[in-house]
Design a protein around this motif. Sequence first.
Motif, PDB file in Angstrom:
ATOM      1  N   TYR A 154      55.354  49.600  31.911  1.00  0.00           N
ATOM      2  CA  TYR A 154      55.970  48.516  32.680  1.00  0.00           C
ATOM      3  C   TYR A 154      57.478  48.677  32.535  1.00  0.00           C
ATOM      4  CZ  TYR A 154      56.522  43.995  34.888  1.00  0.00           C
ATOM      5  OH  TYR A 154      56.840  42.980  35.757  1.00  0.00           O
ATOM      6  N   THR A 172      56.392  52.087  38.857  1.00  0.00           N
ATOM      7  CA  THR A 172      56.069  52.052  40.282  1.00  0.00           C
ATOM      8  C   THR A 172      55.881  53.464  40.824  1.00  0.00           C
ATOM      9  OG1 THR A 172      57.189  49.940  40.617  1.00  0.00           O
ATOM     10  CG2 THR A 172      56.874  51.311  42.561  1.00  0.00           C
ATOM     11  N   TRP A 202      52.107  45.563  44.626  1.00  0.00           N
ATOM     12  CA  TRP A 202      52.196  44.666  43.475  1.00  0.00           C
ATOM     13  C   TRP A 202      51.786  43.277  43.938  1.00  0.00           C
ATOM     14  CZ3 TRP A 202      53.039  46.149  38.612  1.00  0.00           C
ATOM     15  CH2 TRP A 202      53.658  47.376  38.374  1.00  0.00           C
ATOM     16  N   VAL A 212      48.135  44.912  40.314  1.00  0.00           N
ATOM     17  CA  VAL A 212      48.311  45.858  41.417  1.00  0.00           C
ATOM     18  C   VAL A 212      47.020  45.917  42.218  1.00  0.00           C
ATOM     19  CG1 VAL A 212      48.603  48.311  41.976  1.00  0.00           C
ATOM     20  CG2 VAL A 212      50.031  47.265  40.239  1.00  0.00           C
TER      21      VAL A 212
END
Length: 72
Positions: A36, A41, A57, A62
């Motif tokens: 994180y 991403t 997201w 997700v």
Amino acid sequence: MSEPLSLPLLQMQLDHLVPGQGLHLVMADVERLFGYNDVATGRIRNFADGHGCMFAWCATGVQFVKLASPDR
């Protein structure tokens, strides 16, 4: 008690989706599998692309959605 989600198990689940079908990954699993931070991403995007999915997201984690194959 079920086994914790692993990358191989997630790969299998994504590979078995049909186009338009989704899979939600809760934030705890996202953080454990992909981290994180500022590169999470990108990791998720590459993972989704490699399994013919898109991702988004959401407030709880997700969402992966299987895309239609270009050859169909």
